[in-house]
Design a protein around this motif. Sequence first.
Motif, PDB file in Angstrom:
ATOM      1  N   GLN A  30       0.847  -1.196   0.000  1.00  0.00           N
ATOM      2  CA  GLN A  30       0.000   0.000   0.000  1.00  0.00           C
ATOM      3  C   GLN A  30       0.885   1.250   0.000  1.00  0.00           C
ATOM      4  OE1 GLN A  30      -3.645   0.115   0.048  1.00  0.00           O
ATOM      5  NE2 GLN A  30      -2.968   2.110  -0.676  1.00  0.00           N
ATOM      6  N   ALA A  31       1.938   1.213   0.802  1.00  0.00           N
ATOM      7  CA  ALA A  31       2.822   2.379   0.889  1.00  0.00           C
ATOM      8  C   ALA A  31       3.486   2.660  -0.452  1.00  0.00           C
ATOM      9  CB  ALA A  31       3.870   2.152   1.976  1.00  0.00           C
ATOM     10  N   LEU A  32       3.856   1.602  -1.176  1.00  0.00           N
ATOM     11  CA  LEU A  32       4.502   1.793  -2.483  1.00  0.00           C
ATOM     12  C   LEU A  32       3.522   2.438  -3.461  1.00  0.00           C
ATOM     13  CD1 LEU A  32       6.439  -1.588  -2.880  1.00  0.00           C
ATOM     14  CD2 LEU A  32       7.346   0.632  -2.189  1.00  0.00           C
ATOM     15  N   VAL A  33       2.283   1.933  -3.462  1.00  0.00           N
ATOM     16  CA  VAL A  33       1.276   2.494  -4.369  1.00  0.00           C
ATOM     17  C   VAL A  33       1.000   3.951  -4.002  1.00  0.00           C
ATOM     18  CG1 VAL A  33      -1.142   2.335  -5.064  1.00  0.00           C
ATOM     19  CG2 VAL A  33       0.229   0.266  -4.866  1.00  0.00           C
ATOM     20  N   ASP A  34       0.873   4.214  -2.711  1.00  0.00           N
ATOM     21  CA  ASP A  34       0.601   5.592  -2.278  1.00  0.00           C
ATOM     22  C   ASP A  34       1.719   6.534  -2.690  1.00  0.00           C
ATOM     23  OD1 ASP A  34      -1.710   4.710  -1.184  1.00  0.00           O
ATOM     24  OD2 ASP A  34      -1.013   4.707   0.900  1.00  0.00           O
ATOM     25  N   LEU A  35       2.942   6.059  -2.579  1.00  0.00           N
ATOM     26  CA  LEU A  35       4.073   6.909  -2.964  1.00  0.00           C
ATOM     27  C   LEU A  35       3.975   7.270  -4.442  1.00  0.00           C
ATOM     28  CD1 LEU A  35       6.889   8.108  -2.127  1.00  0.00           C
ATOM     29  CD2 LEU A  35       7.874   6.057  -3.152  1.00  0.00           C
ATOM     30  N   ALA A  36       3.654   6.281  -5.273  1.00  0.00           N
ATOM     31  CA  ALA A  36       3.535   6.536  -6.704  1.00  0.00           C
ATOM     32  C   ALA A  36       2.395   7.505  -6.979  1.00  0.00           C
ATOM     33  CB  ALA A  36       3.310   5.218  -7.451  1.00  0.00           C
ATOM     34  N   ARG A  37       1.262   7.291  -6.317  1.00  0.00           N
ATOM     35  CA  ARG A  37       0.127   8.177  -6.553  1.00  0.00           C
ATOM     36  C   ARG A  37       0.449   9.607  -6.136  1.00  0.00           C
ATOM     37  NH1 ARG A  37      -0.259   4.651  -9.385  1.00  0.00           N
ATOM     38  NH2 ARG A  37      -1.719   2.921  -9.252  1.00  0.00           N
ATOM     39  N   GLY A  38       1.405   9.745  -5.262  1.00  0.00           N
ATOM     40  CA  GLY A  38       1.839  11.079  -4.862  1.00  0.00           C
ATOM     41  C   GLY A  38       2.786  11.713  -5.868  1.00  0.00           C
ATOM     42  N   GLY A  39       3.083  11.010  -6.964  1.00  0.00           N
ATOM     43  CA  GLY A  39       3.888  11.640  -8.013  1.00  0.00           C
ATOM     44  C   GLY A  39       5.272  11.053  -8.187  1.00  0.00           C
ATOM     45  N   ALA A  40       5.654  10.100  -7.353  1.00  0.00           N
ATOM     46  CA  ALA A  40       6.988   9.524  -7.485  1.00  0.00           C
ATOM     47  C   ALA A  40       6.980   8.399  -8.516  1.00  0.00           C
ATOM     48  CB  ALA A  40       7.449   8.978  -6.139  1.00  0.00           C
ATOM     49  N   ALA A  41       8.160   8.084  -9.033  1.00  0.00           N
ATOM     50  CA  ALA A  41       8.305   6.935  -9.916  1.00  0.00           C
ATOM     51  C   ALA A  41       8.752   5.760  -9.060  1.00  0.00           C
ATOM     52  CB  ALA A  41       9.336   7.220 -10.993  1.00  0.00           C
ATOM     53  N   VAL A  42       8.012   4.650  -9.146  1.00  0.00           N
ATOM     54  CA  VAL A  42       8.346   3.497  -8.296  1.00  0.00           C
ATOM     55  C   VAL A  42       8.664   2.299  -9.178  1.00  0.00           C
ATOM     56  CG1 VAL A  42       7.508   1.914  -6.531  1.00  0.00           C
ATOM     57  CG2 VAL A  42       6.887   4.330  -6.425  1.00  0.00           C
ATOM     58  N   LEU A  43       9.842   1.731  -8.975  1.00  0.00           N
ATOM     59  CA  LEU A  43      10.236   0.542  -9.718  1.00  0.00           C
ATOM     60  C   LEU A  43      10.385  -0.608  -8.728  1.00  0.00           C
ATOM     61  CD1 LEU A  43      11.149  -0.744 -12.396  1.00  0.00           C
ATOM     62  CD2 LEU A  43      13.475  -0.077 -11.830  1.00  0.00           C
ATOM     63  N   VAL A  44       9.604  -1.671  -8.954  1.00  0.00           N
ATOM     64  CA  VAL A  44       9.623  -2.807  -8.035  1.00  0.00           C
ATOM     65  C   VAL A  44      10.187  -4.016  -8.767  1.00  0.00           C
ATOM     66  CG1 VAL A  44       8.202  -4.362  -6.661  1.00  0.00           C
ATOM     67  CG2 VAL A  44       7.589  -1.956  -6.834  1.00  0.00           C
TER      68      VAL A  44
END
Lengths: 361, 517
Positions: free
Chosen positions: B447-461
């Motif tokens: 959830q935290a990873l998704v929230d971070l992305a929705r906040g505008g960050a680029a997330v690579l998992v």
Amino acid sequence: MPLVLEKRAERSTRMALLSPVIAIALTLITGAVLFAIRGIDPLHGLYVYFVEPLTLMWSVEQLIVKATPLVLIGVGLAVCYTANVWNIGAEGQFTMGAIFGGMIPVLFPAWQSPLTLITMLLFGIAGGMGWAAIPAWLKTRFNANEILTSLMLVYVAQLLLDWLVRGPWRDPQGFNFPKTITFDGWQLLPMLSGSIHLGALFALVAALILAFVMARMLKGFEIRVSGNAPRAGRFAGFSRPRTIMFCFLLSGGLAGLAGITEVASVVAQLQPQISPGYGFTAIIVAFLGRLNPIGAIFAGLMLALSYLGGEAAQVSLGLSDRIAKVFQGILLFYILACDTLILYRFRWLKTQVSATVQPAE
Amino acid sequence: MTDNGGKNHLLEALHIVKTFGSLRANDDVSLFVRPSEIHALLGENGAGKSTLVKIIYGALQPTAGELRWHGAPVTIASPAAARKLGIGMVFQHFSLFEALSVAENIALALPGAFDIAALSQKISRISKEYGLPLEPSAIVGDLSVGERQRIEIIRCLLQEPKLLIMDEPTAVLTPQEADQLFLVLERLAKEGCSILYISHRLEEVKRLCQSATILRQGKVVACVDPRQETAASLARLMVGGDIHVVRAKAKSQSGKPRLVLDKVALKQDGPFGVSLRDISLAVAGGEVVAIAGVAGNGQSELFDAISGEKLLAREEALVIDGKPCGRRGITERRKMGAAFVPEERLGHGAVPAFRLSENVILTRYASDKNLTKSGTIGRDAALGVSERVIKSFDVRKGKPDPEARALSGGNLQKFVVGRELDRNPAVLIVNQPTWGVDAGAAATIRQALVDLARGGAAVLVISQDLDEIFEIADRIAVISRGQLSEAYPASDLTAEKIGLLMAGEHEVKEERHAARA
């Protein structure tokens, strides 16, 4: 009931402090046994060795004089070993410090000014650093084992000193003895009190500074991470080669400083024998002091006592002065063994189990 | 519970208690395995599954309780004794010698003198019989993880076990390999070998197992028929409450690319490393991109290349927020707003012997101005950050500021992820975010990873867990032998398609290279 070692969840702080105490106690017991085997009353032997030297003002001063090089070298090695960098060649760096620093009075015997002493000290530090830089470079460049290279360089340094004092640097008025001229005036360290010289202050200051660096500064943090978890160190952006070089230069510089302070005070000249193995004994100082610079001060005093005790045992018990080395070796052995208890604990296993299938009743 | 007298159970574990210091890892646990059944042992990490299995396999002795084999009480003093009884085990982490051949590895595990030629024949026969293709003379170092697992299985089968324990067998397999394994297991069960199947993949358990014992915090909470349950009801039993489902799938308009990899190449490091070839990928602000793949296909090398632990040859090969930085180290990349979470928590992401507050300094000393003051460490500031992370990620611990190694895997992972998220990074790269983490902690982290992305960050998992990838990713790429496929929108991909990509469908073959040249 077999005895097993069981891993603790966290390192035990209590055991980290208790381990050297247990080790010292075990060393004393083993010493008593050794005395008894040699036909000496164990209690008398221990008294002569460990207590008597502390009862005379003269020998207390000697204790500090002997602890000075041990602490100077030991604090540097403590930092090294914390970083998992194994400088075993402090004795060689000590010797090179003495040679480089001693070069000034030997080559310019008439130069007498405060600058003379400062130059000698700086040269001494540079000599130790330069000598330590060799194994550090071999390690970072070729991944050569620093334990072997630093140790082998000890003998190179000692033979170089031997050659110098028998050859080019020999005192022309010295009746062919393998010695340089005797140092004098500003070529010697000022005295603090009795036979205690300025080097004792250097040792104290070095220990305090390094204690602060290791506990509070980012550099100390970097060294601790690098030694503890090198992969995490790389992840933190700390360069392992830089740490290796830093640790060698630091410990080599301090060993070099110890070398020049020793020849600019106690020995007062260069000669083939300038150290009863301070560079090696300082390894024990570092471990006995828990790789902590403040701990190294106490450990340095403890091992200085083993030298004094060895002399006393030679005089009043008729034992070889090698007894000091025996005690030092036993002590290191026990410390390393007792350190196991920091991460492990003893437990008795209650049940003995067997691999049998019992038929049901 | 289906306890009926005991005579028709192959294995009974009765009221097993095992304590480690003050921790009760198994607290009055009873387990019954019937002949010819596939019995699941379900539970989160730390629920006591491994402890129980180690007791059954003779690697641990119970503090109290009794084991019965065919109804007769037994003491199993060692794994050798267990094997003598007819209990075999396939561990999650194999213990094979890479430089030796398959037959030699198996010979080493068998008692007595051995005859490689005869053994090779036996291996070939069993491998044919069970559809486990394996060449006895192959060198283990050249084999895939799936093939290595076959060695372990055959090693057990040679001893004709009556009970086979499988510890998380599919964790390292592609979906196709897993399907094949299920067929083998079903066949074994039909022939009379019971299987104790440890997993926390609920779909698998539902498909494969006839009964399931569910553990939670060292106790048995239920004994059910998984075929009658739903994945959700099993999960509820395991966790003791409904698992929070990661939401906020609706993707915001994709922003500008914040992390760009342009033909990243990196030579392999050592004989067992993987070379990265021509990896290109762009991750925009606001999206989660996942890289799937079977372990050992270049994931850790790719992570090192992006984090800067290994430098790239060209500055432009890696661009963070418009700034090329391929030849800059990890500290500079962090200062540009990137944050990294490696796969290995202990020893890589955190120093095991350091306190949590010190581990905050580890990755944040350069980017957080208040953590260092003219070369000295701001211990209070670090403690403040650490407490903030502990609070917002619900990190459970025994004392105020414990050493990292004293935390359980899931809690340390929450801390290591939380430490980076707390910085509010522009770009986050995570390798195996929920590896070995219990379901509750995994949900929090995802959830935290998704929230971070929705906040505008680029997330690579980077992950091996397909369920996880489908849960959080907007786009998915697959890595295989150091090459990365195109990134497809998650909605366009099925598990089957990913399986094919994992098997190397997208790989550029050498011949084609040659033809073009």
